[in-house]
Design an enzyme around this catalytic site. Structure first.
Site, short mmCIF file in Angstrom:
data_model
loop_
_atom_site.label_atom_id
_atom_site.label_comp_id
_atom_site.label_asym_id
_atom_site.label_seq_id
_atom_site.Cartn_x
_atom_site.Cartn_y
_atom_site.Cartn_z
N HIS A 280 0.88 -1.19 0.00
CA HIS A 280 0.00 0.00 0.00
C HIS A 280 0.90 1.23 0.00
CE1 HIS A 280 -3.83 2.15 1.53
NE2 HIS A 280 -2.92 3.09 1.28
N HIS B 64 1.63 5.33 -1.69
CA HIS B 64 1.25 6.51 -2.47
C HIS B 64 2.51 7.11 -3.08
CE1 HIS B 64 -2.86 6.65 -0.80
NE2 HIS B 64 -2.27 6.13 0.26
N ARG C 138 2.16 9.51 -5.74
CA ARG C 138 1.79 10.82 -6.31
C ARG C 138 2.25 10.93 -7.77
NH1 ARG C 138 -1.32 10.78 -1.88
NH2 ARG C 138 -0.38 11.64 -0.04
N ASN D 235 -5.22 7.26 -5.96
CA ASN D 235 -5.92 8.51 -5.58
C ASN D 235 -5.18 9.77 -6.03
OD1 ASN D 235 -3.95 7.99 -3.58
ND2 ASN D 235 -5.09 9.12 -2.01
N LYS E 101 -8.94 -0.38 -5.79
CA LYS E 101 -9.03 0.24 -4.46
C LYS E 101 -10.35 0.97 -4.31
CE LYS E 101 -7.75 2.03 -0.52
NZ LYS E 101 -6.67 2.97 -0.29
N HIS F 273 -10.47 1.05 1.78
CA HIS F 273 -10.24 1.98 2.89
C HIS F 273 -11.49 1.89 3.76
CE1 HIS F 273 -8.53 5.86 4.60
NE2 HIS F 273 -9.64 5.65 5.27
N HIS G 10 -4.65 -0.84 5.71
CA HIS G 10 -4.11 -0.12 6.89
C HIS G 10 -5.01 -0.24 8.12
CE1 HIS G 10 -6.86 2.81 5.22
NE2 HIS G 10 -6.02 3.27 4.32
N ASP H 5 1.44 2.49 3.56
CA ASP H 5 0.59 3.67 3.42
C ASP H 5 1.44 4.93 3.52
OD1 ASP H 5 -1.66 5.18 2.94
OD2 ASP H 5 -2.39 5.11 5.00
N HIS I 225 3.22 14.36 1.64
CA HIS I 225 2.62 15.67 1.33
C HIS I 225 3.75 16.68 1.47
CE1 HIS I 225 -1.65 14.44 1.45
NE2 HIS I 225 -1.27 13.59 2.38
N ALA J 105 -3.71 14.69 5.69
CA ALA J 105 -3.53 13.37 6.33
C ALA J 105 -2.52 12.54 5.55
CB ALA J 105 -4.87 12.65 6.41
C1 NCD Z 1 -3.51 8.98 2.20
C2 NCD Z 1 -3.06 10.05 1.18
O1 NCD Z 1 -2.51 11.07 1.60
O2 NCD Z 1 -3.23 9.81 -0.02
N1 NCD Z 1 -3.58 9.59 3.49
C3 NCD Z 1 -3.54 8.97 4.69
O3 NCD Z 1 -3.72 9.64 5.71
N2 NCD Z 1 -3.30 7.68 4.80
C4 NCD Z 1 -4.80 8.38 1.76
C5 NCD Z 1 -5.18 7.15 2.54
O4 NCD Z 1 -4.61 6.08 2.37
O5 NCD Z 1 -6.09 7.26 3.36
ZN ZN Z 2 -3.21 5.08 1.64
#
Ligand code: NCD
Ligand code: ZN
Length: 341
Positions: A12, A14, A16, A40, A95, A134, A168, A240, A244, A256
């Site tokens: 899992h 991200h 970007r 996402n 997802k 999720h 998660h 996860d 950011h 988040a």
């Molecule tokens: C994730 C994100 O920033 O894309 N944020 C998070 O708090 N885990 C999205 C997600 O997996 O919920």
């Molecule tokens: Zn995530």
């Protein structure tokens, strides 16, 4: 003592896009053999063209590293079997996000009507495409995941051949659900094994530990630790890791997501060694995932870690990692690539 991990996987992740992708992709690609890539983006990945071109951009950002991005689509109840068949070679999972529950999930589901979902979920079962979820309702923040367990149960019962991955997980209720349904599995993050809500908000607010689902109580963390540290075959590592930019975290509306990817294996090793269960780490970071996602090809990579202090960088470009500036006790000392991508 050296700890050797073979072909670690992050189920899992991200990554970007654009500049952020160039910053973070090489960091995962260096030490992991592959990762499930979350869809996402804005807009979310929901067409064959978008998926293939995102995969290309990821591979380009990874350079020469021996790393496979396992691509996912953003769940839509309108996906047909024909569409999924046409993309099957490049699609590893789908997802599902409830609408608005986390970063970039506005286009997600606003209800769980089983008949509305049946055609797509039946097609996924038939094509052996796992459904990653999720699992949070829009109730009180500490109760969202526990409230979602009944939806997991409804889906697991109605679609017994569908592999459902509870993403998660953060609560003892989710851990307990794993035993009740053969087709329920889960990913567990590093940060939810390490922290509780106290670390996030018990003292001064720690934006770099703020994520969805929010870290919970000590007894929840215990339940997660138990199944991870015993190498329970139904759970696998999914960081996860959700980068950011610093300004989006250190702001009055904190985004988040916790950025953990570059130090995940080091901290997992430390945790498993501390609990005298390091022989189970291979199952948690690779073997269980390979069994659950039995349709993936995994490039071979050998990662050697040793007890040696490592100071976590303040930033990777403009992203602040978990535990920035702290000293951790394990370091990666060798990465051997074996074979081609
Ligand atoms: C994730 C994100 O920033 O894309 N944020 C998070 O708090 N885990 C999205 C997600 O997996 O919920
Ligand atoms: Zn995530």
């Amino acid at each position: 003592m050296s700890i050797i991990l073979t072909s670690p996987l992050d189920m899992h992740l991200h990554l970007r896009d654009e500049e952020m992708l160039s910053t973070v992709a090489p960091l995962s690609a260096k030490s992991f053999s592959g990762a499930i890539i979350m869809p996402n983006l804005v807009p979310p990945i929901s067409t064959k063209e978008a998926l293939l071109s995102y995969k290309e951009r990821i591979l380009k950002a990874c350079g020469k590293e021996n790393f496979t991005p396992y691509m996912t689509l953003f769940f839509k109840p309108t996906y047909t079997k024909e569409f999924l068949e046409s993309i099957k070679d490049d699609l590893v999972a789908i997802k599902l996000y409830p609408a608005g529950i986390t970063t970039n999930s506005e286009g997600g589901l606003s209800g769980f009507d089983v008949e509305e979902l049946r055609p797509t979920l039946t097609a996924m079962s038939e094509l052996n495409i796992p459904l990653c979820i999720h699992g949070e309702t829009n109730g009180f923040v500490m109760d969202r995941e526990a409230e979602f367990v009944s939806i997991y149960e409804m889906l697991a019962t109605n679609f017994p051949k569908l592999k459902i991955i509870m993403e998660h997980i953060t609560t003892k209720e989710s851990v307990e659900a794993l035993d009740r349904f053969e087709n329920l599995y889960a990913t567990i993050t590093l940060h939810h094994l390490l922290i509780t809500l106290d670390d996030v908000a018990g003292g001064m607010l720690q934006p770099h530990l703020f994520c969805k689902p929010i870290a919970k109580r000590p007894e929840d963390r215990e339940a997660l630790r138990k199944v991870a540290l015993e190498g329970n075959p139904k759970v696998m590592f999914g960081s996860d890791s959700a980068p950011h930019p610093q300004h989006a975290k250190e702001s009055c509306g904190c985004a988040a997501g916790v950025f953990t990817a570059p130090i995940a294996l080091q901290l997992l090793t430390e945790l498993f060694v501390e609990h005298s269960t390091v022989e189970k780490l291979q199952a948690f970071v690779s073997d269980n995932a390979r069994r659950i996602y039995n349709h993936i090809k995994v490039p071979t990579k050998r990662v050697t870690l040793e007890k040696e202090p490592f100071i976590v960088p303040t930033k990777y470009d403009n992203v602040v990692p978990i535990f920035a500036t702290k000293t951790i006790n394990y370091n990666i000392i060798k990465i051997e690539k074996i074979g081609d991508r």
